[in-house]
Enzyme design. Structure first.
Site, mmCIF file in Angstrom:
data_model
loop_
_atom_site.group_PDB
_atom_site.id
_atom_site.type_symbol
_atom_site.label_atom_id
_atom_site.label_comp_id
_atom_site.label_asym_id
_atom_site.label_seq_id
_atom_site.Cartn_x
_atom_site.Cartn_y
_atom_site.Cartn_z
ATOM 1 N N HIS A 124 -4.342 11.996 -9.622
ATOM 2 C CA HIS A 124 -5.664 12.556 -9.928
ATOM 3 C C HIS A 124 -6.799 11.793 -9.239
ATOM 4 C CE1 HIS A 124 -6.457 9.970 -13.837
ATOM 5 N NE2 HIS A 124 -6.269 9.233 -12.767
ATOM 6 N N ASP A 174 0.860 -1.184 0.000
ATOM 7 C CA ASP A 174 0.000 0.000 0.000
ATOM 8 C C ASP A 174 0.898 1.236 0.000
ATOM 9 O OD1 ASP A 174 -1.704 2.110 0.518
ATOM 10 O OD2 ASP A 174 -2.800 1.103 2.118
#
Length: 328
Positions: free
Chosen positions: A238, A219
């Site tokens: 984004h 992660d």
């Protein structure tokens, strides 16, 4: 104005073409409507009307002598096996969840929250981790998008001096594969969530790059492996609001050596009153994940909060630019 109002009809026609496999059935040999209807399980007169629409859009072309339909250069991109295939993107956008999310755009504009989360009852990536079929569809869409962008990125940026490149959140490795194929002496590493790992390893093996690629599960909001010359965040920032981006960028900064570089590959918005694909994608991020596209000054301010600085911005022939970032 009519084209703007009814534009989603065009998208839906292309999606149905993909769903029925029309481009793959035609292949390199034009076919009659009857052949196409039989092989796609369609109603021939209705399919004929769809093909007439697609021919007017320049996607297929009818031979007036044989009455057979063939693919144009645009239409060939709907084939699954086309180098620039948009099949994955069409199928992803045709998913009912996508249609429902865009139908709730008003909610997102009013609340600032992604409408898709409201529909799914989970975050976008949380939902994918629990639904393998939808995850595979999303990965296919991203691979299709990267297949179009990756050659432009490789042409715009010189990777030849990098011994090791790590693509953070690189999906099944499409962009990394293009980089490694262009630079035989470079080693690659793909950092992804556990549910993507097996598919990524299989894809890199298919392309003959398994011996030069390490696939690491993890992660990137927790910790990022250190020691690579180049780190890549392609179509990642984004997805997130500024605070999460700063957290991620700070983790990248902690992993970087003094001479390491970070390449942010995103659509850099030009500002208001300029027609640009990124403006459309910006609203898509609002609807789907709650993220955003950004301008050049916004990226500069964002990376500075993580102890980094923008060295240069390289445009490509596709919407994404390469924002080269170095330690401050």
């Amino acid at each position: 104005m009519s084209q703007l109002v009814y534009g989603f009809w065009v998208s839906r026609a292309l999606q149905v073409m993909a769903e029925l496999g029309i481009a793959d059935i035609i292949g390199d040999v034009p076919k009659s409507v009857e052949e196409l209807a039989r092989e796609s399980g369609s109603h021939a007169p209705s399919l004929r009307r769809l093909l007439r629409l697609l021919s007017g859009l320049g996607v297929v072309v009818k031979d007036e002598q044989t009455h057979h339909f063939g693919l144009t250069e645009l239409g060939a991109m709907v084939r699954k096996d086309s180098p620039g295939s948009v099949f994955g993107s069409l199928m992803s956008q045709a998913h009912p969840l996508s249609w429902r999310a865009w139908g709730e755009l008003t909610s997102s504009v009013k609340t600032g929250m992604p409408s898709l989360e409201k529909i799914m009852g989970d975050t976008f990536f949380g939902y994918l981790s629990k639904h393998p079929e939808e995850a595979a569809l999303f990965n296919g869409s991203m691979a299709a998008y990267q297949n179009l962008n990756a050659p432009a990125v490789v042409a715009a940026y010189d990777f030849s001096g990098a011994k090791s490149v790590m693509d953070l959140g690189g999906g099944t490795g499409t962009l990394l594969a293009h980089i490694l194929q262009a630079h035989p002496n470079t080693q690659g590493a793909l950092f992804e969530l556990p549910h993507v790992q097996d598919e990524a390893m299989a894809r890199m093996a298919e392309m003959g790059l398994a011996s030069r690629t390490q696939v690491v599960a993890g992660d990137f909001f927790e910790k990022i492996p250190s020691g690579h010359d180049i780190y890549i965040l392609s179509q990642i920032l984004h997805d997130w609001e500024d605070d999460r981006c700063v957290q991620l960028l700070s983790n990248v900064r902690a992993a970087m050596n003094p001479g390491s570089k970070l390449l942010i590959m995103e659509t850099v918005l030009p500002g208001d009153n300029v027609p640009h694909f990124g403006n459309l994608y910006d609203v898509a991020m609002l609807v789907l994940v709650g993220g955003r596209e950004r301008t050049g000054p916004e990226y500069t301010a964002l990376v500075e909060k993580a102890g980094l600085r923008v060295h240069r911005v390289l445009p490509t022939t596709m919407p994404p630019s390469v924002v080269e970032v170095v330690p401050a």
